[in-house]
Motif scaffolding. Structure first.
Motif, PDB file in Angstrom:
ATOM      1  N   ASP A   9      -1.251   9.380  -1.793  1.00  0.00           N
ATOM      2  CA  ASP A   9      -2.085   8.418  -2.551  1.00  0.00           C
ATOM      3  C   ASP A   9      -1.617   6.983  -2.323  1.00  0.00           C
ATOM      4  O   ASP A   9      -1.657   6.135  -3.239  1.00  0.00           O
ATOM      5  CB  ASP A   9      -2.041   8.723  -4.057  1.00  0.00           C
ATOM      6  CG  ASP A   9      -2.705  10.047  -4.401  1.00  0.00           C
ATOM      7  OD1 ASP A   9      -3.492  10.538  -3.566  1.00  0.00           O
ATOM      8  OD2 ASP A   9      -2.410  10.586  -5.494  1.00  0.00           O
ATOM      9  N   GLY A  10      -1.121   6.708  -1.130  1.00  0.00           N
ATOM     10  CA  GLY A  10      -0.683   5.353  -0.818  1.00  0.00           C
ATOM     11  C   GLY A  10       0.699   5.007  -1.296  1.00  0.00           C
ATOM     12  O   GLY A  10       1.195   3.906  -1.031  1.00  0.00           O
ATOM     13  N   HIS A  11       1.379   5.926  -2.015  1.00  0.00           N
ATOM     14  CA  HIS A  11       2.731   5.691  -2.505  1.00  0.00           C
ATOM     15  C   HIS A  11       3.759   6.358  -1.574  1.00  0.00           C
ATOM     16  O   HIS A  11       3.555   7.469  -1.105  1.00  0.00           O
ATOM     17  CB  HIS A  11       2.918   6.276  -3.914  1.00  0.00           C
ATOM     18  CG  HIS A  11       2.038   5.648  -4.949  1.00  0.00           C
ATOM     19  ND1 HIS A  11       2.220   4.370  -5.424  1.00  0.00           N
ATOM     20  CD2 HIS A  11       0.943   6.136  -5.610  1.00  0.00           C
ATOM     21  CE1 HIS A  11       1.296   4.093  -6.333  1.00  0.00           C
ATOM     22  NE2 HIS A  11       0.509   5.161  -6.458  1.00  0.00           N
ATOM     23  N   GLN A  12       4.865   5.668  -1.331  1.00  0.00           N
ATOM     24  CA  GLN A  12       5.989   6.253  -0.594  1.00  0.00           C
ATOM     25  C   GLN A  12       6.848   7.008  -1.613  1.00  0.00           C
ATOM     26  O   GLN A  12       7.544   6.417  -2.428  1.00  0.00           O
ATOM     27  CB  GLN A  12       6.826   5.163   0.079  1.00  0.00           C
ATOM     28  CG  GLN A  12       8.007   5.681   0.891  1.00  0.00           C
ATOM     29  CD  GLN A  12       7.564   6.375   2.179  1.00  0.00           C
ATOM     30  OE1 GLN A  12       6.993   5.745   3.057  1.00  0.00           O
ATOM     31  NE2 GLN A  12       7.813   7.658   2.292  1.00  0.00           N
ATOM     32  N   ILE A  13       6.785   8.341  -1.550  1.00  0.00           N
ATOM     33  CA  ILE A  13       7.460   9.188  -2.544  1.00  0.00           C
ATOM     34  C   ILE A  13       8.787   9.683  -1.970  1.00  0.00           C
ATOM     35  O   ILE A  13       8.838  10.194  -0.855  1.00  0.00           O
ATOM     36  CB  ILE A  13       6.587  10.405  -2.934  1.00  0.00           C
ATOM     37  CG1 ILE A  13       5.158   9.960  -3.268  1.00  0.00           C
ATOM     38  CG2 ILE A  13       7.234  11.170  -4.087  1.00  0.00           C
ATOM     39  CD1 ILE A  13       5.047   9.058  -4.462  1.00  0.00           C
ATOM     40  N   ILE A  71       4.212   9.972   2.219  1.00  0.00           N
ATOM     41  CA  ILE A  71       3.231   9.091   1.576  1.00  0.00           C
ATOM     42  C   ILE A  71       2.122   9.943   0.960  1.00  0.00           C
ATOM     43  O   ILE A  71       1.498  10.765   1.641  1.00  0.00           O
ATOM     44  CB  ILE A  71       2.639   8.107   2.596  1.00  0.00           C
ATOM     45  CG1 ILE A  71       3.757   7.206   3.150  1.00  0.00           C
ATOM     46  CG2 ILE A  71       1.527   7.276   1.962  1.00  0.00           C
ATOM     47  CD1 ILE A  71       3.284   6.272   4.264  1.00  0.00           C
ATOM     48  N   TYR A 106       3.673  15.328  -7.282  1.00  0.00           N
ATOM     49  CA  TYR A 106       4.065  14.712  -6.014  1.00  0.00           C
ATOM     50  C   TYR A 106       5.232  15.469  -5.374  1.00  0.00           C
ATOM     51  O   TYR A 106       5.253  15.718  -4.164  1.00  0.00           O
ATOM     52  CB  TYR A 106       4.449  13.248  -6.233  1.00  0.00           C
ATOM     53  CG  TYR A 106       3.276  12.310  -6.439  1.00  0.00           C
ATOM     54  CD1 TYR A 106       1.998  12.638  -5.992  1.00  0.00           C
ATOM     55  CD2 TYR A 106       3.453  11.070  -7.068  1.00  0.00           C
ATOM     56  CE1 TYR A 106       0.929  11.768  -6.168  1.00  0.00           C
ATOM     57  CE2 TYR A 106       2.380  10.196  -7.256  1.00  0.00           C
ATOM     58  CZ  TYR A 106       1.124  10.558  -6.804  1.00  0.00           C
ATOM     59  OH  TYR A 106       0.063   9.695  -6.976  1.00  0.00           O
ATOM     60  N   LYS A 162      10.929  12.567   2.109  1.00  0.00           N
ATOM     61  CA  LYS A 162      10.015  11.502   1.678  1.00  0.00           C
ATOM     62  C   LYS A 162       8.687  11.639   2.414  1.00  0.00           C
ATOM     63  O   LYS A 162       8.595  12.292   3.455  1.00  0.00           O
ATOM     64  CB  LYS A 162      10.625  10.118   1.911  1.00  0.00           C
ATOM     65  CG  LYS A 162      10.733   9.708   3.379  1.00  0.00           C
ATOM     66  CD  LYS A 162      11.257   8.281   3.493  1.00  0.00           C
ATOM     67  CE  LYS A 162      11.283   7.817   4.951  1.00  0.00           C
ATOM     68  NZ  LYS A 162      11.721   6.416   5.080  1.00  0.00           N
ATOM     69  N   GLN A 215      11.093   8.131 -11.330  1.00  0.00           N
ATOM     70  CA  GLN A 215      10.057   8.442 -12.317  1.00  0.00           C
ATOM     71  C   GLN A 215      10.376   9.682 -13.148  1.00  0.00           C
ATOM     72  O   GLN A 215       9.901   9.802 -14.282  1.00  0.00           O
ATOM     73  CB  GLN A 215       8.706   8.647 -11.611  1.00  0.00           C
ATOM     74  CG  GLN A 215       8.290   7.502 -10.713  1.00  0.00           C
ATOM     75  CD  GLN A 215       7.957   6.253 -11.490  1.00  0.00           C
ATOM     76  OE1 GLN A 215       7.610   6.308 -12.682  1.00  0.00           O
ATOM     77  NE2 GLN A 215       8.070   5.085 -10.850  1.00  0.00           N
ATOM     78  N   TRP A 266       9.224   6.496  -6.856  1.00  0.00           N
ATOM     79  CA  TRP A 266       8.328   5.617  -6.099  1.00  0.00           C
ATOM     80  C   TRP A 266       8.226   4.297  -6.863  1.00  0.00           C
ATOM     81  O   TRP A 266       8.654   4.206  -8.012  1.00  0.00           O
ATOM     82  CB  TRP A 266       6.958   6.269  -5.866  1.00  0.00           C
ATOM     83  CG  TRP A 266       6.090   6.451  -7.085  1.00  0.00           C
ATOM     84  CD1 TRP A 266       5.229   5.546  -7.636  1.00  0.00           C
ATOM     85  CD2 TRP A 266       5.988   7.618  -7.910  1.00  0.00           C
ATOM     86  NE1 TRP A 266       4.610   6.055  -8.736  1.00  0.00           N
ATOM     87  CE2 TRP A 266       5.038   7.350  -8.928  1.00  0.00           C
ATOM     88  CE3 TRP A 266       6.611   8.872  -7.897  1.00  0.00           C
ATOM     89  CZ2 TRP A 266       4.716   8.263  -9.903  1.00  0.00           C
ATOM     90  CZ3 TRP A 266       6.253   9.771  -8.856  1.00  0.00           C
ATOM     91  CH2 TRP A 266       5.330   9.485  -9.852  1.00  0.00           C
ATOM     92  N   ASP A 267       7.706   3.309  -6.191  1.00  0.00           N
ATOM     93  CA  ASP A 267       7.578   1.971  -6.798  1.00  0.00           C
ATOM     94  C   ASP A 267       8.904   1.475  -7.357  1.00  0.00           C
ATOM     95  O   ASP A 267       8.988   0.948  -8.486  1.00  0.00           O
ATOM     96  CB  ASP A 267       6.521   1.981  -7.925  1.00  0.00           C
ATOM     97  CG  ASP A 267       5.107   2.216  -7.409  1.00  0.00           C
ATOM     98  OD1 ASP A 267       4.894   2.044  -6.187  1.00  0.00           O
ATOM     99  OD2 ASP A 267       4.239   2.606  -8.225  1.00  0.00           O
ATOM    100  N   LYS A 268       9.985   1.685  -6.578  1.00  0.00           N
ATOM    101  CA  LYS A 268      11.322   1.163  -6.899  1.00  0.00           C
ATOM    102  C   LYS A 268      11.936   1.745  -8.177  1.00  0.00           C
ATOM    103  O   LYS A 268      12.897   1.196  -8.712  1.00  0.00           O
ATOM    104  CB  LYS A 268      11.286  -0.380  -7.022  1.00  0.00           C
ATOM    105  CG  LYS A 268      10.927  -1.082  -5.725  1.00  0.00           C
ATOM    106  CD  LYS A 268      11.944  -0.765  -4.619  1.00  0.00           C
ATOM    107  CE  LYS A 268      11.602  -1.476  -3.332  1.00  0.00           C
ATOM    108  NZ  LYS A 268      12.575  -1.152  -2.251  1.00  0.00           N
TER     109      LYS A 268
END
Length: 786
Positions: free
Chosen positions: A556-560, A554, A514, A552, A603, A598-600
């Motif tokens: 695959d639908g994720h806000q990276i 998007i 990503y 930043k 990673q 991503w996802d709070k």
């Protein structure tokens, strides 16, 4: 306002003074601070002695003769300088010109700096007025070729006449010295005719082809510094005057061949040396000039290009991504990332926003900025060039080895000539015979070999070095003492690659993919190595946005989010203690941590940074084994410097240095012995010029290359020992050649004193000694690191 004195040099400090939490005291510059730290580790008596030397030097610099407030200064290139005697002569010549306060000439940099009254003198008129007696003075940006064309013309015409003259000698005169007859029997009048023609040819060769030598001799007399030109002139002119006298008395036993041989062979040797040295231009021309000549000026909502020198205080200029900033100023609009490595040596790019200061010569790598010029129009890159030129111009020229020998050999030969004249008179010889013996001493005292000894050996050193892409810019490095006590390295771009690398890919491969996808759209220097990790992907990035501290988008639908850990945390992403320790550890090594989230949740933590060249540790270790001290000077933070120190273990480490600090550090290190400085950027230029031996290395700037004695325009660190080896071998070859030349003198001068020299013997002996020097100089040099 409270004033402070520098704890090292006792001069007044700026307000506020330079300080350091680890050191007690206040300092006038970071250079004095670094040197003060160095002295703390030394024995008290030695440290105090060096400190007193520093005080004396700094005070003497401040107490130099004051120039009028209205003075201006200008630099010129000088063609035709070939020894330190030229410095004194040119300074005297320029000092006589009305409107010039003083000038400083430098043989080492082939430059002259003139301080003048702008109301009384137009500097554009100075070059033709100072171009006298064969010296060519030119503007710094002017390509001077007239001197080279004149030199070729002198050699071609003089060489043709010399060949014809020597051919007449071989056909008619040399055989007559042996048997009394030539290959073709000639009457006395016919022989006189040929000798008269040889006289005309010799006159042309001596006064036209040999003009630079005669000029050098006259200059050495005018400044009372005998040099090799004077020694060559004495021999050539003595042979010429003796032969003219013999011709007028009807004798065919003349030494015109000696005059022609000396002038032509020495002129060819000097030309060959210059020709080999000029080969460096082919490599130096590849270097990119970093000085900016134009800027994009914003007026009334529009922009137009103007010359940098036409900018005024308060002007606003626009700089776009990928461009160099042309002038110092303050950002009034926009955010961006600026690569300051060229000017500060700091390898990490710096975020800039409204209100921040920017320096000329640095590169804007992201977005666009509007910059307002302050109360004074200032260019840091021009100030660096000025500082470098000031150092180079004040560097004293070193006399060549042969010139130093000539300083005592010339008086010795003159004394021998007079003593020979008296000796023969004392033993009952006539005045004419005594004079001939005396002249014979002068004629044979300077063989061609002595004139060839230095230029041919140096030309061989230049040629061998060029085959390894090592460019020696000045011959003086071959004749000064090559042993160095300390080798100082700039870190960024010299010991390190100077480029960003992905040093740690993190534990999460999806996070790396990503991040690589997003960084392909960014222009930040840190983005490139991450983007290269996964260059091929069919995934699309949507809604890409860039900020001064991250990016930043998007996928695959994720806000990276990808960027600085602090920025990521401000956007309410959780970061674990383990991840934060990794962030801190990477920064301690001088690297840049990059968070991917991503996802709070963060990673993964990637690590980007510069890295040591693979051969750096080996080179530093080899230098230390040779007994040399190794210093590392860097503009990087203290943490980054300490990380390098753990890997390379140098004797000295100087971090967070500015360009002027580097030159001060080199100046202080020189008190321990000779110092070699190795660097690549414009920020290294003053230090390269200040060092006893400056080596510009790697992906160079033109300013760094101009400042150095040696240029290595590639990234092969192993060539640095080869450069030292070339100096050592060339110096040895110069000494060998001088030994052969003096062997000639040991044989011929006693014979000349005894009156046993004839023209044929002199010609054969001179040819033999010259051939020995030529063959010795032509041998290949092995510059590989054994």
């Amino acid at each position: 306002m409270e004033t402070h004195k520098c704890s090292l040099c006792e001069l007044e400090t700026p307000d506020p003074p330079i300080t350091d939490s680890e050191v007690k005291g206040t300092f006038c510059c970071s250079g004095c601070l670094h040197v003060y730290k160095l002295l703390q580790d030394m024995e008290g008596e030695q440290a105090e002695r060096l400190r007193q030397q520093t005080i004396k030097q700094r005070v003497s610099e401040q107490n130099k003769t004051e120039l009028p407030e209205d003075y201006q200064q200008i630099f010129f290139k000088v063609e035709g300088m070939h020894c330190s005697t030229c410095e004194s002569f040119l300074e005297t010549l320029a000092g006589r010109k009305e409107g010039i306060y003083k000038c400083e000439a430098s043989y080492a940099s082939e430059m002259i700096k003139v301080y003048y009254n702008p109301d009384a003198l137009d500097p554009d008129t100075l070059p033709p007025e100072l171009s006298k007696l064969g010296y060519g003075v030119h503007q710094m940006d002017e390509d001077a070729t007239s001197e080279q064309l004149n030199e070729v013309g002198r050699l071609v015409i003089g060489g043709f006449l010399g060949i014809v003259g020597l051919l007449l000698y071989i056909l008619f005169l040399y055989p007559s010295y042996i048997s009394g007859e030539g290959f073709i029997p000639l009457t006395a009048s016919e022989k006189l005719f040929f000798v008269s023609n040889i006289f005309v040819m010799t006159t042309f060769v001596l006064f036209y082809t040999g003009y630079p030598i005669l000029r050098g001799a006259w200059v050495s007399i005018s400044v009372a510094k005998p040099n090799m030109d004077l020694l060559i002139t004495i021999a050539a002119v003595s042979a010429y005057l003796y032969s003219v006298g013999a011709l007028l008395t009807g004798s065919a036993e003349v030494y015109f061949d000696v005059t022609m041989a000396i002038v032509l062979v020495v002129s060819i040797g000097n030309y060959y040396e210059k020709k080999i040295k000029s080969g460096k231009q082919d490599l130096l021309s590849k270097l990119t000039q970093k000085r900016i000549s134009h800027a994009r000026l914003k007026q009334n909502g529009q922009s137009r290009e103007v010359a940098v020198e036409n900018l005024q205080s308060g002007d606003q200029i626009l700089v776009k991504a990928g461009e160099r900033i042309p002038i110092d100023g303050t950002i009034i609009d926009g955010k961006g990332i600026v690569n300051e490595a060229l000017m500060t040596g700091e390898s990490m790019p710096v975020p800039k926003e409204k209100g921040d200061q920017v320096l000329s010569g640095t590169i804007l790598t992201q977005n666009a900025l509007t910059i307002e010029i302050g109360s004074t129009v200032k260019s840091t890159i021009d100030e660096l060039m000025q500082m470098m030129w000031n150092i180079q111009s004040s560097r004293p020229g070193k006399q060549r080895i042969a010139d130093r020998i000539a300083a005592w050999f010339v008086p010795a030969v003159l004394i021998l000539g007079v003593a020979t004249f008296i000796f023969h008179l004392w033993n009952g010889a006539g005045t004419t015979d005594a004079m001939l013996s005396s002249l014979a001493v002068l004629i044979v005292s300077c063989p061609c070999a002595l004139g060839l000894a230095t230029p041919l050996a140096i030309a061989s050193g230049f040629r061998s070095a060029l085959t390894h892409d090592i460019i020696f810019k000045t011959a003086s490095v071959f004749e000064e003492q090559p042993d160095t006590s300390t080798v100082a390295f700039d870190k960024t771009g010299t010991l390190t690659t100077g480029r960003m690398h992905l040093l740690d890919k993190g534990m999460n491969r999806q996070a790396l993919k990503y991040a690589a996808l997003l960084e392909q759209y960014a222009s930040h220097p840190i983005a490139e190595p991450i983007a290269r990790a996964y260059s091929n992907s069919d995934r699309e990035v949507q809604d890409f946005q860039t900020f001064s501290t991250g990016i930043k988008g998007i996928i695959d639908g994720h806000q990276i989010y990808v960027g600085q850990p602090e920025w990521i945390r401000k956007n309410e992403f959780a970061i674990s203690e383990k991840q934060w320790r990794k962030v801190e550890q990477s920064r301690e090594k001088g690297h840049v941590p990059v968070a991917v989230a991503w996802d709070k949740q963060v990673q993964s933590i990637l690590v980007v940074g510069d890295q040591l060249r693979t051969e750096a540790e080996k080179i530093v270790s080899a230098l230390k084994k040779e007994g040399k001290k190794v210093a590392i000077i860097t503009g990087d933070s203290q943490l980054a410097g300490e990380a390098i120190q753990k890997q390379l273990q140098p004797d000295f480490l100087f971090s967070e240095t500015q360009p002027d600090s580097k030159s001060n550090i080199i100046r202080e290190l020189k008190k321990f012995g000779r110092v070699a400085m190795i660097g690549d950027g414009s920020n290294d230029a003053p230090a390269l010029a200040q060092a006893d031996l400056g080596i510009a290395f790697g992906d160079l700037t033109a300013i760094a290359a101009e400042s150095a004695h040696i240029v290595i325009p590639n990234n092969h660190l192993h060539l640095i020992p080869s450069a030292f080896k070339a100096i050592r071998l060339t110096k040895s070859r110069v000494h060998q050649n001088l030994g052969w030349a003096f062997l000639y003198n040991i044989i011929t001068i006693p014979l000349a004193i005894a009156g046993a020299i004839n023209p044929l013997f002199a010609a054969v002996a001179m040819a033999t000694s010259s051939l020995l020097v030529v063959s010795n100089s032509s041998r290949d040099m092995d510059l590989t690191d054994n």
